[in-house]
Design a protein around this motif. Structure first.
Motif, PDB file in Angstrom:
ATOM      1  N   MET A  72     -20.109  -0.107   2.451  1.00  0.00           N
ATOM      2  CA  MET A  72     -18.757   0.051   2.582  1.00  0.00           C
ATOM      3  C   MET A  72     -18.264   1.500   1.839  1.00  0.00           C
ATOM      4  O   MET A  72     -17.111   2.014   2.257  1.00  0.00           O
ATOM      5  CB  MET A  72     -17.971  -1.081   1.775  1.00  0.00           C
ATOM      6  CG  MET A  72     -18.341  -2.392   2.404  1.00  0.00           C
ATOM      7  SD  MET A  72     -18.054  -2.718   4.083  1.00  0.00           S
ATOM      8  CE  MET A  72     -16.325  -2.944   4.147  1.00  0.00           C
TER       9      MET A  72
ATOM     10  N   ALA B 244     -15.535  -8.484   6.908  1.00  0.00           N
ATOM     11  CA  ALA B 244     -14.723  -7.766   5.996  1.00  0.00           C
ATOM     12  C   ALA B 244     -13.388  -8.422   6.256  1.00  0.00           C
ATOM     13  O   ALA B 244     -13.045  -9.170   6.689  1.00  0.00           O
ATOM     14  CB  ALA B 244     -14.686  -6.294   6.648  1.00  0.00           C
TER      15      ALA B 244
ATOM     16  N   LEU C 243     -12.381  -0.548  -3.591  1.00  0.00           N
ATOM     17  CA  LEU C 243     -13.197  -1.685  -2.841  1.00  0.00           C
ATOM     18  C   LEU C 243     -13.251  -2.779  -3.439  1.00  0.00           C
ATOM     19  O   LEU C 243     -13.741  -3.298  -4.486  1.00  0.00           O
ATOM     20  CB  LEU C 243     -14.857  -1.110  -2.975  1.00  0.00           C
ATOM     21  CG  LEU C 243     -15.873  -1.881  -2.408  1.00  0.00           C
ATOM     22  CD1 LEU C 243     -15.706  -2.084  -0.966  1.00  0.00           C
ATOM     23  CD2 LEU C 243     -17.431  -1.360  -2.525  1.00  0.00           C
TER      24      LEU C 243
ATOM     25  N   ASP D  87     -12.561  -2.048   1.569  1.00  0.00           N
ATOM     26  CA  ASP D  87     -12.977  -3.352   2.155  1.00  0.00           C
ATOM     27  C   ASP D  87     -12.562  -3.468   3.424  1.00  0.00           C
ATOM     28  O   ASP D  87     -12.950  -4.538   4.039  1.00  0.00           O
ATOM     29  CB  ASP D  87     -12.441  -4.354   1.205  1.00  0.00           C
ATOM     30  CG  ASP D  87     -10.831  -4.090   1.115  1.00  0.00           C
ATOM     31  OD1 ASP D  87     -10.233  -3.236   1.151  1.00  0.00           O
ATOM     32  OD2 ASP D  87     -10.386  -5.191   0.746  1.00  0.00           O
TER      33      ASP D  87
ATOM     34  N   VAL E 251     -17.635  -8.621  -0.145  1.00  0.00           N
ATOM     35  CA  VAL E 251     -18.909  -7.860  -0.444  1.00  0.00           C
ATOM     36  C   VAL E 251     -19.607  -8.203  -1.563  1.00  0.00           C
ATOM     37  O   VAL E 251     -19.509  -8.175  -2.853  1.00  0.00           O
ATOM     38  CB  VAL E 251     -18.094  -6.405  -1.004  1.00  0.00           C
ATOM     39  CG1 VAL E 251     -19.394  -5.180  -1.085  1.00  0.00           C
ATOM     40  CG2 VAL E 251     -17.406  -5.975   0.070  1.00  0.00           C
TER      41      VAL E 251
END
Length: 778
Positions: free
Chosen positions: A496, A448, A482, A436, A487
């Motif tokens: 990503m 981000a 992640l 991330d 996201v």
């Protein structure tokens, strides 16, 4: 050209393309571009031509080999328009499958390609699967204009993984992802020989797994008020009357389908059921799970500190968890169950009569040992049901549960500590493996959470360095994570993941001595067209040009170096602020600017721009390349990428972790510049960062003092903040101080920290961060 989607097949996950008409003259293929790099790879002259006349063969009654041959036929059918026939005792124009118990590693395989046969040997279905993945890459990544079938370069490969745990975590709580993408995610893991899917199913912002015993967990806990238009860390608490309709969950039938899908691709799913913190969604569903037992909403965004946690003094909490975990274990055959264990602020336990009574009854010293008791009690339940507990490295606090495995995210120290105590560990440090984080210059990337982990940085990671000694035996492997606060869509998730997943795969599979960055990045360039064919939304950040300062201590000058992670292509640039083109000057060596300028640069391949144009302002000022005297040093973690970071001529971006900034936790910054000769100064500009969600706040004010030859320091001017410290928008805040023009031999700059986080901030009363760059003296 026939294209097909291999997601429907058992052993495949890419879209392949092939040309099948007529015979093909001799061709020269590129060397194989296999990711991850095998243990042993010998490339030989010549090719094997795979056509619809090629046969498959295996020993009678070898069901494993027969099944693998069937899987290969499923892959090849859309390319060849027919299945390869089985032939006994044939040795030419054949693909042989040999099951060999002598291959020790359960995921190992051998692959030999000659001019008249391909032989795949393995001892298990997983070994065969990875052999097929390598075979697929052999024909996908070789340049061919073949009209008679698939051309396979002649090779000899012996291969097995370095680590047994090769994984990636996907957070589906912060943002929910549909079942179809979860399957695609599994395919992404499998095609890169990753074997573990850590599924983060529970967190404050959403409970995503159906539990039949507790239906409110998904009827209420899976949904929150939609505040997606606001920054994650600035979303207010939902108010009464607001409709919670944003979210989703997976039914048990859907989970069974996904688990089966993953098993067919030799991917083990490790479910994570967070405890005792990150459970607001559960408490929103059943308030009696908390110490206060008061209703709360499912948060729409960031929560910090995390004080709404399970009550450790209530036996009903442990009954709830046992019943939840029982249903989880019925769905997931995984040996490991992840229980989280991270970021629990235990203030409620300190004030809860039942928790304090538990501490007394169990002869515990404090709330940290109470968390250890909590985790140990859950572990005892899991062990009794034939499972193992794994948790984030905070489970070390207060004492590690007897059989627990530690997943180390706050650096590697937690994993190292666990390994030295004889516990297994999985390395997953935020420094390298948090996907991330930004993977390129922040101004060129989608929003981000922060950090900076480009593909080259991921590639440098080693889960078990030599310094661990014998403790390295307890390192199971590693995984990337992640987290999805920033996201929101599958397309963003792909961005990503790719191409960093390639670096992850090679880190976890390939022997350390076989890793080679130049070779690896060349292979990545060969794989990217496959992603284009599939329509994968991968990041091209490795093609963006970075301009970085290099200080020559002998000359006392700074030169500007330009580079992209991708070495293939030409860097072309301009120094007048115009957009570079294929006709712009090619970068060959560092440049030494003698005046303020804007450098724009881009990477060009075959006459085409392959990344984004980066723009870097270089400020040449009267303190350029000077090293000031500090009253107090910056925090070690945020000291910058050089001793001259505040005067290197390049201003910090909005990424506080880029090395362009210096950070001070609760402290002011005080600098003194001594000029070799009296210098006339008319103004001073100081850049500070406002990043509310990261506990970073613009300065309160900047004060300038100066002195001439032989005189003492006197106040010359100051500048106060022009925005609120509670401003959520991330931005660089400049302080511009005009001072009376006169010759100075010494200049003092004081940048005042706000001290502590504001009252309306999640960290209210705690030390505030001050980040500074650049100090420009004109």
């Amino acid at each position: 050209m026939k294209k097909f989607n291999l997601l429907i097949l058992l052993y495949v996950s890419l879209v392949l393309a092939g040309c099948i008409t007529g015979q093909q003259d001799a061709v020269t293929l590129q060397s194989p571009a296999i990711i991850p790099e095998p243990v042993h790879l010998e490339v030989k002259d010549g090719v094997f031509q795979l056509t619809d006349r090629t046969a498959v063969s295996f020993r009678a009654n070898d069901e494993l080999a027969e099944s693998t041959a069937g899987a290969l036929n499923d892959i090849l059918l859309p390319i060849l328009d027919s299945k390869l026939e089985y032939r006994e005792n044939t040795t030419t124009d054949v693909i042989l499958f040999k099951t060999e118990a002598a291959i020790d590693n359960p995921e190992g395989y051998r692959l030999n390609v000659t001019d008249d046969q391909i032989t795949i040997s393995a001892g298990t279905a997983a070994g065969y699967f990875y052999g097929l993945q390598t075979l697929r890459q052999l024909w996908e990544t070789t340049d061919q204009e073949n009209k008679g079938g698939l051309l396979i370069p002649q090779v000899e490969i012996e291969d097995h993984p370095r680590f047994e745990w090769r994984g990636m975590m996907l957070d589906v709580s912060r943002h929910f992802f549909p079942k179809e993408f979860i399957k695609k995610f599994i395919d992404y893991l499998a095609m890169n020989k990753l074997n573990t899917f850590h599924w983060h199913l529970v967190d404050d912002q959403g409970w995503r797994i159906e539990i039949k015993k507790y239906p409110l967990l998904t009827e209420k806990g899976a949904w929150r008020v939609n505040k997606e238009h606001l920054h994650w860390n600035s979303r207010p608490k939902p108010e009464q009357g607001e409709v919670a309709d944003f979210g989703g969950f997976y039914t048990q039938e859907e989970i069974k389908e996904i688990v089966q899908y993953a098993a067919e691709r030799h991917v083990n799913i490790v479910p994570e059921i967070e405890m005792p913190a990150h459970v607001s969604a559960a408490i929103a569903s059943y308030p009696w799970l908390s110490c206060k037992q008061e209703p709360i909403p499912v948060p729409s965004g960031g929560v910090w500190p995390i004080t709404d946690i399970y009550c450790a003094g209530n036996d009903s909490t442990f009954m709830f968890l046992a019943e939840v975990l029982t249903e989880v274990m019925e769905l997931f055959p995984s040996e490991y169950i992840h229980v989280g264990g991270d970021e629990a602020t235990k203030t409620e336990w300190e004030h809860c009569a039942k928790c304090q009574q538990r501490i007394k009854d169990e002869d515990l010293a404090n709330v940290h040992e109470l968390q250890s008791y909590f985790i140990s009690r859950v572990e005892e339940f899991l062990n009794a049901n034939g499972r193992k507990l794994i948790g984030w490295d905070e489970i070390l606090e207060g004492g590690l549960a007897p059989n627990a495995t530690v997943m180390s995210w706050r650096g590697m120290s937690g994993g190292i500590e666990a390994a030295k105590k004889g516990h297994h560990a999985v390395m997953s440090p935020g420094t390298h493996l948090y996907f991330d984080h930004y993977q390129g210059q922040q101004q060129l990337e989608p929003l981000a959470i922060g950090g900076y982990s480009p593909i080259s940085h991921v590639y440098t990671f080693d889960p078990a360095p030599d310094s661990l000694g014998q403790a390295a035996d307890y390192i199971l492997g590693g995984q990337a994570n992640l987290w999805t606060e920033y996201v929101p869509t599958p397309e963003h998730a792909e961005y990503m993941i790719f191409p960093r997943i390639y670096a992850l795969a090679e880190v976890l599979w390939t022997p350390r001595e076989n890793k080679d960055w130049d070779k690896f990045i060349s292979k990545v360039n060969r794989h990217l067209p496959l992603l284009d064919e599939k329509g994968v939304n991968y990041a091209r950040s490795m093609n963006n040009v970075h301009v970085t300062p290099e200080f020559d201590k002998e000359k006392g000058t700074i030169s500007m170096k330009m580079e992209a992670e991708n070495p293939q292509g030409d860097i072309r640039y301009t120094a007048d602020g115009s957009e570079p083109s294929v006709n712009s000057e090619i970068y060959l060596a560092p440049m030494s600017p003698d005046q303020t300028m804007t450098v724009k640069a881009g990477l060009f391949q075959n006459g085409e721009l392959v990344g984004k144009i980066s723009a870097t302002e270089i400020f040449i000022h009267k303190a350029f390349a000077q090293q000031p005297e500090y009253k107090a040093q910056p925090a070690e973690k945020y000291s910058g990428n050089s001793d001259f970071v505040l005067t290197d001529g390049i201003r910090g971006s909005m990424n506080f972790g880029s090395g362009e900034w210096q950070g001070f936790n609760g402290d002011d910054l005080e600098l003194v510049f001594d000029f070799e000769e009296p210098t006339t100064v008319s103004n001073v500009t100081v850049g500070t960062l406002q990043d509310n969600g990261s506990w970073i706040f613009r300065a309160n004010k900047v004060v300038i003092y100066g002195a001439g030859d032989g005189s003492g320091l006197e106040l010359l001017g100051d500048s106060k903040a022009n925005i609120s410290s509670s401003t959520v928008e991330k931005q660089v805040v400049d302080f511009y101080v005009t001072i009376p023009e006169k010759p100075l031999s010494r200049l003092k700059v004081v940048v005042y920290n706000i001290g502590v986080c504001p009252e309306d901030h999640a960290g209210a009363g705690r030390p505030a961060w001050l980040f500074v760059d650049e100090v420009i003296i004109e």
